[in-house]
Design a protein around this motif. Structure first.
Motif, mmCIF file in Angstrom:
data_model
loop_
_atom_site.group_PDB
_atom_site.id
_atom_site.type_symbol
_atom_site.label_atom_id
_atom_site.label_comp_id
_atom_site.label_asym_id
_atom_site.label_seq_id
_atom_site.Cartn_x
_atom_site.Cartn_y
_atom_site.Cartn_z
ATOM 1 N N TYR A 1 17.301 89.674 -20.746
ATOM 2 C CA TYR A 1 15.841 89.637 -20.665
ATOM 3 C C TYR A 1 15.182 90.562 -21.682
ATOM 4 C CZ TYR A 1 16.914 87.265 -16.325
ATOM 5 O OH TYR A 1 17.406 86.371 -15.402
ATOM 6 N N MET A 2 15.977 91.211 -22.515
ATOM 7 C CA MET A 2 15.420 92.171 -23.469
ATOM 8 C C MET A 2 14.773 91.486 -24.665
ATOM 9 S SD MET A 2 18.056 95.339 -23.856
ATOM 10 C CE MET A 2 18.438 96.442 -22.507
ATOM 11 N N SER A 3 13.720 92.109 -25.173
ATOM 12 C CA SER A 3 13.115 91.682 -26.426
ATOM 13 C C SER A 3 14.027 92.069 -27.588
ATOM 14 C CB SER A 3 11.756 92.354 -26.591
ATOM 15 O OG SER A 3 11.929 93.764 -26.731
ATOM 16 N N PRO A 4 13.857 91.441 -28.749
ATOM 17 C CA PRO A 4 14.675 91.818 -29.904
ATOM 18 C C PRO A 4 14.569 93.303 -30.245
ATOM 19 C CG PRO A 4 13.564 89.743 -30.331
ATOM 20 C CD PRO A 4 13.019 90.271 -29.039
ATOM 21 N N ASP B 1 7.645 94.113 -23.035
ATOM 22 C CA ASP B 1 7.641 93.642 -21.650
ATOM 23 C C ASP B 1 7.134 92.208 -21.550
ATOM 24 O OD1 ASP B 1 8.714 95.908 -20.554
ATOM 25 O OD2 ASP B 1 6.801 96.773 -19.930
ATOM 26 N N ILE B 2 6.182 91.843 -22.415
ATOM 27 C CA ILE B 2 5.681 90.464 -22.427
ATOM 28 C C ILE B 2 6.806 89.494 -22.784
ATOM 29 C CG2 ILE B 2 4.224 88.884 -23.763
ATOM 30 C CD1 ILE B 2 2.068 91.059 -23.742
ATOM 31 N N PHE B 3 7.654 89.879 -23.737
ATOM 32 C CA PHE B 3 8.805 89.040 -24.091
ATOM 33 C C PHE B 3 9.719 88.878 -22.875
ATOM 34 C CE2 PHE B 3 13.052 88.155 -25.531
ATOM 35 C CZ PHE B 3 12.901 87.316 -26.633
ATOM 36 N N SER B 4 10.022 89.979 -22.205
ATOM 37 C CA SER B 4 10.911 89.921 -21.036
ATOM 38 C C SER B 4 10.326 89.045 -19.939
ATOM 39 C CB SER B 4 11.173 91.329 -20.509
ATOM 40 O OG SER B 4 11.816 92.130 -21.476
ATOM 41 N N LEU B 5 9.031 89.177 -19.708
ATOM 42 C CA LEU B 5 8.387 88.331 -18.707
ATOM 43 C C LEU B 5 8.436 86.873 -19.140
ATOM 44 C CD1 LEU B 5 6.827 87.905 -16.122
ATOM 45 C CD2 LEU B 5 4.724 88.551 -17.326
ATOM 46 N N VAL C 1 11.754 85.508 -18.122
ATOM 47 C CA VAL C 1 11.792 85.265 -16.679
ATOM 48 C C VAL C 1 11.056 83.970 -16.334
ATOM 49 C CG1 VAL C 1 10.987 86.101 -14.437
ATOM 50 C CG2 VAL C 1 12.053 87.682 -16.050
ATOM 51 N N LEU C 2 9.866 83.791 -16.903
ATOM 52 C CA LEU C 2 9.068 82.601 -16.582
ATOM 53 C C LEU C 2 9.726 81.335 -17.111
ATOM 54 C CD1 LEU C 2 5.463 83.975 -17.242
ATOM 55 C CD2 LEU C 2 6.665 83.764 -15.058
ATOM 56 N N TRP C 3 10.332 81.423 -18.300
ATOM 57 C CA TRP C 3 11.030 80.256 -18.846
ATOM 58 C C TRP C 3 12.206 79.886 -17.950
ATOM 59 C CZ3 TRP C 3 9.734 77.653 -23.468
ATOM 60 C CH2 TRP C 3 10.623 76.634 -23.830
ATOM 61 N N GLU C 4 12.953 80.896 -17.513
ATOM 62 C CA GLU C 4 14.097 80.642 -16.639
ATOM 63 C C GLU C 4 13.635 80.065 -15.310
ATOM 64 O OE1 GLU C 4 18.132 82.970 -15.152
ATOM 65 O OE2 GLU C 4 16.332 84.135 -15.652
ATOM 66 N N LEU C 5 12.532 80.556 -14.803
ATOM 67 C CA LEU C 5 11.993 80.037 -13.549
ATOM 68 C C LEU C 5 11.514 78.598 -13.725
ATOM 69 C CD1 LEU C 5 11.589 81.323 -10.734
ATOM 70 C CD2 LEU C 5 9.229 81.800 -11.388
ATOM 71 N N LEU C 6 10.951 78.293 -14.876
ATOM 72 C CA LEU C 6 10.427 76.958 -15.152
ATOM 73 C C LEU C 6 11.535 75.928 -15.303
ATOM 74 C CD1 LEU C 6 7.964 75.134 -15.926
ATOM 75 C CD2 LEU C 6 8.305 75.900 -18.286
ATOM 76 N N THR C 7 12.601 76.302 -15.998
ATOM 77 C CA THR C 7 13.647 75.346 -16.359
ATOM 78 C C THR C 7 14.936 75.502 -15.559
ATOM 79 O OG1 THR C 7 14.572 76.770 -18.101
ATOM 80 C CG2 THR C 7 12.749 75.308 -18.714
ATOM 81 N N GLY C 8 15.134 76.669 -14.952
ATOM 82 C CA GLY C 8 16.394 76.945 -14.279
ATOM 83 C C GLY C 8 17.437 77.558 -15.176
ATOM 84 N N SER C 9 17.128 77.725 -16.456
ATOM 85 C CA SER C 9 18.081 78.328 -17.398
ATOM 86 C C SER C 9 17.334 79.248 -18.353
ATOM 87 C CB SER C 9 18.823 77.251 -18.190
ATOM 88 O OG SER C 9 17.914 76.423 -18.898
ATOM 89 N N LYS C 10 18.047 80.234 -18.895
ATOM 90 C CA LYS C 10 17.420 81.172 -19.817
ATOM 91 C C LYS C 10 17.124 80.490 -21.151
ATOM 92 C CE LYS C 10 19.480 85.353 -17.859
ATOM 93 N NZ LYS C 10 20.356 84.731 -16.859
ATOM 94 N N PRO C 11 16.111 80.972 -21.883
ATOM 95 C CA PRO C 11 15.733 80.318 -23.143
ATOM 96 C C PRO C 11 16.720 80.537 -24.279
ATOM 97 C CG PRO C 11 14.384 82.267 -22.763
ATOM 98 C CD PRO C 11 15.186 82.053 -21.516
#
Length: 789
Positions: free
Chosen positions: A397-400, A422-426, A429-439
């Motif tokens: 979940y870390m930003s670059p 923190d916006i990147f990390s969030l 999280v939201l992408w994973e919640l939306l799709t079920g997988s990490k971006p």
């Protein structure tokens, strides 16, 4: 030798061998590409104890990290000294918990049926009656309650990082990725703190999370007669100073802390939230088909977590009713908007979270999210803190820039991070919640060495891949895709500048009409016409004015000019031509100058140019005024004609009958109304639907923008009244025409009235659409829309 058998020294040696074996096996899992063979780490001494602990490690990594799942039955078949009926109950319980964490829908009854020999002990661990597993026992102050179904061993959330992984209330469950393993050898006073005890003002009811350096209990605070979550840790660190300043609706409320110097303990007690975490919701997402995901899924996950804690679902909740009516992408935006507000609030107080992940986001009984676990945050405002001491996070979940700060050979440090990290990390999280997988494909994120970090940095530098985009649900609005893609930009400068902007953009995704305006569907005319602002405006202006000119020329030619001498007609036409050739270019140049930002800024934004806030604000304002400016300039041209026509007529014809001037003024009023009303609605409609939304993708609007939108709405009413007057003015003008001249103009008047009525119907339709569009855009730009729910 003691009466019991082996000497104490021998038992300590055997215990040490088992501990070393488990530690070695855990380290092998961290660095492994394929699962390490458990048998290679099984010691000759303390085999039984070591085997159970090794299986625990293997289960957790296989189910929660690697995905190569094994059941206890498989281990029994593999090891002859393991029998199903003699398996430790706590090991069976551990498997049950891990299977639930991985997304399987299990009930305590399933576990008791599968392992009847361990039913008595399991019923205590699972907090159910052995005779009726569907019945939960009410928690008492001395009960050991397993309502959370959380393992109390190596990991309580998911093996997501090599930083100090924590559960939602901040219990560190693993060592940090660089050099913190030595802290595991420190003797901690937490070992004496157990469920059923009374510690200071708190009766400890059950364990919510546990780790090497902290334990979190559900407790009853006797003095306040309320349930709280109490984090018990060693007395060190600046966590209270960091947390004490954070009082926000979407951040877990910290009540206070207590220091117990005699026991070297610190008690941090905070708001207890019964709705579970987003990690639990994520498991429901992965277990639910895409087409069946909606807002009710969030509520079902919350209700399941509450049921496990013996809590009662709230009734008559407007918030729950709102969530139940949302699609799944809208639910993700609903959650994200609130968390983005929390990030903005924390950022304004000098606090970065730096470990945003699903396990650190708690939910209320109504499904409202709250950020937790700021204990590893770096606070710029607390004297004596160092980035090294507070730096941490979960790699996936870390930003670059945070990953670079973890790297031993890169220049970045934790002190360089800001809210955009923190916006990147969030966003992850939201992408994973939306799709079920990490971006990003972070299969190797459990390692944490520089090689792994290099690979992860390379993945993020390439942006979102085709695989990530393919995982998006079909009903995901284009607006939400754009908002999350921006949040996940590799370069911090390309992300949302702060939590407020991020929250406003997510809020936009909740308004169907507004998000359709800001992010039209592919192939929409609004997208295709955006590069052609000048031609569209010119066409919208010229067509009504050309029709008005035709009517004016016919009217005046019939009633006035045709009655002049041939010489006078030629001179009049010459002077009129000179006036038109002079004024038309001047009017056009003035229009272009006033609308210069409307013509240039959207084009620059499409090409990736960055503008300051002031330029964008002026461009937004100009876009809402360009329709007024254009029609007023055109109207000014007709007024100019009204002044020059009588003068020219007097010069070339001498004495002109008074009724000729009446006819002329009548036609001028009609043409002026046409020039005002119809172009206005055509241009305003195009600007509001196609051009103005461009700026909302790049700027942080304010209440001033809302006032301007309301102003355009009010002015539209005036122009609609003018449009309605055109047929009436045409009919009224006939009353000033002598009866003998009516047959010559009646056809033109009839055409004017018919076209005027049709044009009014069209203008009214545009007015209604424009009215709804302006209200939708006002909801987006108004800070008043960012209310707490």
């Amino acid at each position: 030798m003691t009466a019991g058998g082996a000497a104490p020294e021998s038992r300590r040696t055997q215990s040490g061998a088992a501990t070393d074996a488990v530690a070695s096996f855990a380290r092998a899992w961290v660095d492994a590409v394929t699962p390490p063979d458990l048998r290679d780490y099984l010691p000759e001494s303390s085999r039984a104890d070591a085997l159970a602990d090794l299986i625990r490690v293997d289960l957790q990594h296989r189910w929660l990290g690697n995905g190569t799942r094994k059941r206890l039955a498989d281990y029994c078949a593999e090891f002859s000294d393991l029998e199903r009926n003699t398996l430790p109950a706590d090991l069976v319980y551990e498997e049950f918990v891990i299977r639930r964490q991985s997304g399987e829908q299990l009930e305590p009854a399933d576990c008791l049926r599968e392992y009847p020999a361990q039913a008595a002990e399991l019923s205590e661990l699972l907090n159910v009656d052995a005779d009726d597993p569907s019945t939960r026992r009410a928690p008492g102050p001395d009960a050991t309650i397993g309502a959370e179904y959380e393992p109390t061993g190596l990991a309580t959330a998911a093996f997501e990082s090599a930083g100090p992984a924590t559960d939602a209330y901040g219990s560190i469950t693993r060592t940090a990725i660089h050099g913190d393993a030595r802290e595991q050898d420190v003797e901690h006073p937490l070992e004496s703190v157990e469920v059923g005890q009374s510690v200071d003002d708190f009766d400890l009811l059950t364990v919510l999370g546990a780790g090497a350096f902290a334990r979190v209990f559900l407790a009853r605070q006797r003095s306040m007669q309320r349930l709280v979550a109490v984090k018990v840790s060693a007395d060190r660190g600046t966590e209270p100073q960091t947390l004490a300043r954070l009082d926000h609706d979407y951040i877990v409320r910290i009540f206070d802390q207590r220091i117990l110097p005699q026991r070297r303990l610190k008690l941090l007690y905070m708001q207890f939230l019964p709705g579970g975490t987003l990690l639990g919701v994520l498991r429901w997402v992965r277990a639910t088909p895409v087409e069946q995901r909606n807002g009710q899924l969030l509520l079902d996950a919350v209700d399941a977590a509450m049921e496990e804690k013996g809590e009662i679902r709230p009734s008559d909740s407007s918030v729950r009713a709102e969530i139940a009516g949302l699609s799944w992408p809208e639910t993700v935006a609903w959650l994200g908007r609130r968390l983005a507000e929390a990030l903005e609030y924390a950022g304004r107080h000098g606090v970065l979270h730096r470990d945003i992940k699903p396990a650190n986001i708690l939910l209320t009984s109504e499904g409202v999210p709250k950020l937790a676990d700021f204990n590893i945050s770096y606070s710029r405002n607390v004297a004596g803190t160092s980035p090294v001491a507070y730096f941490g996070g979960s790699l996936s979940y870390m930003s670059p820039e945070q990953l670079a700060a973890c790297h031993t050979d890169r220049a970045g440090t934790a002190a360089d991070l800001d809210t955009r990290s923190d916006i990147f990390s969030l966003g992850v999280v939201l992408w994973e919640l939306l799709t079920g997988s990490k971006p990003f494909p972070d299969e190797g994120a459990s390692g944490g060495d520089d090689t792994v970090i290099d690979a992860m940095l390379a993945e993020r530098a390439n942006g979102l891949g085709a695989g990530a985009l393919a995982a998006l649900p079909a009903n995901c609005p284009a607006a939400l895709i754009r908002v999350l893609t921006t949040a996940l930009a590799p370069n911090p400068a390309d992300r949302w500048a702060d939590g407020t902007t991020f929250a406003q953009q997510l809020d936009l995704c909740l308004d169907a009409r507004a998000r359709d305006l800001v992010d039209p569907p592919p192939g929409s005319w609004r997208l295709r016409l955006r590069p052609y602002v000048f031609p569209v405006v010119a066409l919208a202006l010229l067509v009504p004015n050309l029709l008005a000119s035709i009517y004016n020329i016919h009217h005046n030619q019939t009633l006035i000019i045709s009655r002049l001498s041939d010489e006078a007609q030629r001179e009049f036409q010459l002077i009129t031509t000179i006036i038109n050739v002079t004024f038309f270019p001047l009017a056009g140049a003035l229009m272009v100058y006033l609308a210069r930002r409307v013509l240039t800024v959207p084009r620059g934004l499409r090409k990736g140019r960055v503008y300051d806030d002031e330029t964008l604000a002026r461009a937004r304002s100009d876009t809402l005024m360009v329709a007024d400016w254009t029609v007023l300039i055109a109207f000014a041209f007709w007024v100019t004609a009204g002044l020059t026509f009588p003068i020219t007529l007097q010069l070339v014809a001498g004495d002109v009958p008074a009724d000729a001037y009446v006819h002329f003024l009548g036609s001028l009023v009609v043409c002026g109304a046409i020039a005002l009303a119809y172009p206005f609605f055509l241009i305003a409609f195009f600007m509001v639907r196609s051009i103005y939304p461009i700026f909302l993708q790049h700027a942080k609007p304010s209440e001033h923008d809302a006032r301007q939108l309301r102003g355009l709405d009010r002015r539209s009413n005036f122009y609609l009244a003018v449009a309605a007057s055109v047929p009436l003015l045409g009919v009224a003008g006939v009353t000033f025409i002598p009866p003998e001249d009516i047959p010559q103009v009646i056809v033109a008047v009839r055409v004017l009235c018919v076209l005027g009525i049709l044009a009014f119907v069209g203008a009214y339709r545009l007015f209604r659409i424009l009215e709804e569009d302006l209200r939708a855009l006002e909801r987006v730009v108004s800070h008043g829309n960012m209310h707490v729910r």
